[in-house]
Design an enzyme around this catalytic site. Sequence first.
Site, PDB file in Angstrom:
ATOM      1  N   ASP A 189      -8.481   5.031  -0.553  1.00 17.17           N
ATOM      2  CA  ASP A 189      -8.147   6.027  -1.572  1.00 17.17           C
ATOM      3  C   ASP A 189      -9.323   6.268  -2.526  1.00 17.17           C
ATOM      4  O   ASP A 189      -9.641   7.406  -2.861  1.00 17.17           O
ATOM      5  CB  ASP A 189      -6.902   5.543  -2.341  1.00 17.17           C
ATOM      6  CG  ASP A 189      -6.464   6.543  -3.385  1.00 17.17           C
ATOM      7  OD1 ASP A 189      -6.017   7.644  -2.995  1.00 17.17           O
ATOM      8  OD2 ASP A 189      -6.599   6.244  -4.594  1.00 17.17           O
TER       9      ASP A 189
ATOM     10  N   LYS B 175     -11.841   9.631  -3.141  1.00 20.32           N
ATOM     11  CA  LYS B 175     -12.064  10.224  -4.462  1.00 20.32           C
ATOM     12  C   LYS B 175     -13.550  10.383  -4.769  1.00 20.32           C
ATOM     13  O   LYS B 175     -13.974  11.423  -5.272  1.00 20.32           O
ATOM     14  CB  LYS B 175     -11.365   9.387  -5.533  1.00 20.32           C
ATOM     15  CG  LYS B 175      -9.846   9.540  -5.475  1.00 20.32           C
ATOM     16  CD  LYS B 175      -9.164   8.522  -6.372  1.00 20.32           C
ATOM     17  CE  LYS B 175      -7.654   8.721  -6.387  1.00 20.32           C
ATOM     18  NZ  LYS B 175      -6.956   7.556  -6.930  1.00 20.32           N
TER      19      LYS B 175
HETATM   20  N1  LIG Z   1      -2.681   5.800  -5.633  1.00 23.35           N
HETATM   21  C1  LIG Z   1      -3.566   6.454  -6.520  1.00 23.35           C
HETATM   22  C2  LIG Z   1      -2.847   7.519  -7.271  1.00 23.35           C
HETATM   23  C3  LIG Z   1      -3.782   8.443  -7.988  1.00 23.35           C
HETATM   24  O1  LIG Z   1      -4.514   9.231  -7.093  1.00 23.35           O
HETATM   25  C4  LIG Z   1      -4.118   5.426  -7.456  1.00 23.35           C
HETATM   26  O2  LIG Z   1      -3.613   4.325  -7.476  1.00 23.35           O
HETATM   27  O3  LIG Z   1      -5.074   5.681  -8.144  1.00 23.35           O
END
Ligand SMILES: N[C@@H](CCO)C(=O)O
Length: 818
Positions: A679, A683
């Site tokens: 994740d 980003k």
């Molecule tokens: N799962 C993501 C949510 C925000 O994009 C986080 O924990 O940052």
Amino acid sequence: MKVLKFGGTSVGSVDSIKAVIGIIENNLAKEERIAVVFSAMGGVTNRLIEIGKMAASGNKEYVSFLQVVEERHFAVVRALIPVKHQSSTFAAVRGLFNELGDILKGVSWIRELSDRTLDLIMSFGERLSTLVISEILMGKGVNSEFCDARHIIHTSDQFGMAEVDFAVTDHQILEHFAKSTALQCVTGFIASTTDGVTTTLGRGGSDYTASILAAALEAECIEIWTDVDGMMTADPRKVANAFTIPSISYAEAMELSHFGAKVIYPPSLQPAFAKNITLKVLNTFNVDFEGTYVQKTANGKDYAITGISSIDEIALVNIQGSGMIGVAGISGRVFTALSFHDISVILISQASSEHSICFSVDPKNAARAIEVLENEFSSEIELGHIDSVGVEKNLSIIAIVGEGMKQSSGVSGKLFSVLGKNGINVVATAQGSSELNISVVISKGDLSKALNAIHGVFFQSETRSLNLFLVGVGLIGGTLLEQIKNQTQYLREEKLLNLNLAGLTNTKKMLLDADGIKPEEWKARIDEEGVKTSLPAFVQRMIELNLPNSVFVDCTSDKDIVQYYHMLLDASISVVTPNKVANSGSYAEYLSLQRTALKRGVKFLYETNVGAGLPIINTMQGLMASGDKFLKIEAILSGTLSYLFNSFGQGVRFADVVREAKEKGFTEPDPREDLSGADVARKILILAREVGVPLEPEDITIAKILPENCLAAKTVDDFFDEMEKSDAYFAELAESAASEGKKLRYIASLDHGRAHVELKAVDANHPFYNLSGSDNIVSFTTERYKDRPLVIKGPGAGAEVTASGVFADIMSISSYLG
Ligand SMILES: N[C@@H](CCO)C(=O)O
Ligand SMILES: NC(=O)c1ccc[n+]([C@@H]2O[C@H](COP(=O)([O-])OP(=O)(O)OC[C@H]3O[C@@H](n4cnc5c(N)ncnc54)[C@H](O)[C@@H]3O)[C@@H](O)[C@H]2O)c1
Ligand code: NA
């Protein structure tokens, strides 16, 4: 003196005639001097024409059709005239029907229906309605008289559309009205030649009668009583937000009705306009409503335009060729040839290059127009000076009308910009130098969308609508709906914005409703009315609905949904999403979405892709647009990991904190994405692309947090089991950092075009040391923020903050659309 005219719907039924009588009595009670003009009962004129044609074709069934018309009049007599007075009225009505029956018998014998005979047949409509109503008034003790306009209005013998001899007519009207003080109930639409042959006055005939009377009698006012609340800003059947125009000038009324507004037919009001007589358009069925004032000059205007009108279907004919440039007389020949063949031209446009002339006509005349022009220019076509003549069909015209646009700038800009933002292509356009009307020709399929969008921007104090289509009603989607529900009233009252939820889908069912799904009712409605979910069908239906100001909101983490973004943006539908999949695939895909949105003039917004509601992407885009250069980005981009490293430590088990993070709504639907670093990698990839570094997913190096056994887990449940087993590993991680007075931070960075994500233990001097909860932090070092970086910090995950970030993106689209 005031002349009241009641149209067909106003005298169409017992109830409506009751209302008419009430209006007349009210006026008399005010001791106003009035005259009243009536149309035939609604539908009767058309019926009489039909009956005449049946008779002429030898179809004997006309007799029973006539009986139905007779019965309609009898029913009114029975209902509204006291029994003891009924017989004389019945006799008079029956007398008229006998006379009409004889005429029709003659028509059926000789099998011929001339325009002259048709005028006579039609005249019975007004003679009957007016006779009956004047009898009703007399029954109520009103001193009234039936006035057959054939005795006072004299015309030429151009049957069907006779020309009024005003010199004779005006004189006769004055004489007639001087004779009696009784209320004159005058038949609309009909007249006669000086020899007493019946004629009719053509379209808008009863308005014409009222106008002729008012002009001759120098009345102050004509009231046109109809079945709508006056003239509206747009056709209310097409634009739900349309409202009554309180005041309009003669010229504007002319323009609007030329383009389809059918409430009044201004040419028939010319005699009244010439004498500056005020016209009021009023609603028989809503007596207290102010209606519309039509005057030489309208009263103060609230809006830049007065109204919008349209012609649903036109054909556009185009004639072009290099031989037209600089040659005088071409346009003269074009339009002379058309007029010679009785083809009426609705709109004309020629660009100054003189290379082509285009004009629009009724589609039923299109083929003939081409034939006429090909004949006219046959030799030029043969020589190649003119290319062949072309036609485009399935088009509509929209006209915005208003004296307010004279010498005021920005009106056409606004018009074309709202069309552009809604992906509506303008095929042709025309504006006369009177600056009273700007017309655009568009595809017929876009008509309703265009009318609503244009109405929205020009009549801003009326509520505008943004049409939302939401996919995914999980944590974020559900919270968004809750937030929208709570804000609906505020947005409507304070921002004049109606957030219309026009479509909704979860993984099981979907529901589309252009009229809107109330956020508080979505569950019940999708259960009851929803059909099986199919994303392709949802998207296709959305595109077909073709609503203005449409926004697609993707609140899923679906990987396959992205393919539809292109299609949607291409159809000029904006996309808002917290889903990172689209922007973290291939760079080519990322770029192509950006380009498509730009090309189509719509928005693709994804602020919540990074740092949830924190204004990270907007800030970067602002800096990039204003020419700043990014030198370095350092950031903590995972709310989940931030929470983990802030919460776990002595005595707290790692797996339990992950569970907590999931319960608090910080994690991805699948928490392995957070803990694997995937994740965060997505980003930083997105941030890199925002600053113009064209990285691919595989270019990001990711340091692992988890031991192998956890990474290898096949399901989310297994994953938690494996984490429990690895407790010692995590405890060791935490303790070794704590023993040095440090904290663990999972830091993403972009430096010299390279992006990586690593796990670091930072001490109290590090700017990322002091974080709590699910905080994210980003630090931008740019040419302008070189000595001290620009820092954005705050909760970077969770339902409320994410949904509000999505909401903010939706709101920014609403302000972009204006
Ligand atoms: N799962 C993501 C949510 C925000 O994009 C986080 O924990 O940052
Ligand atoms: N939770 C956060 O703090 C946060 C922050 C930023 C971004 N996001 C992103 O928001 C998105 C949604 O997250 P969530 O926590 O609401 O997830 P969720 O699992 O609670 O909700 C997603 C919903 O979408 C539905 N769905 C999936 N595919 C679908 C399809 N093809 N058609 C219809 N419905 C479909 C699922 O059934 C589920 O109900 C994710 O992309 C996530 O990365 C979340
Ligand atoms: Na953000």
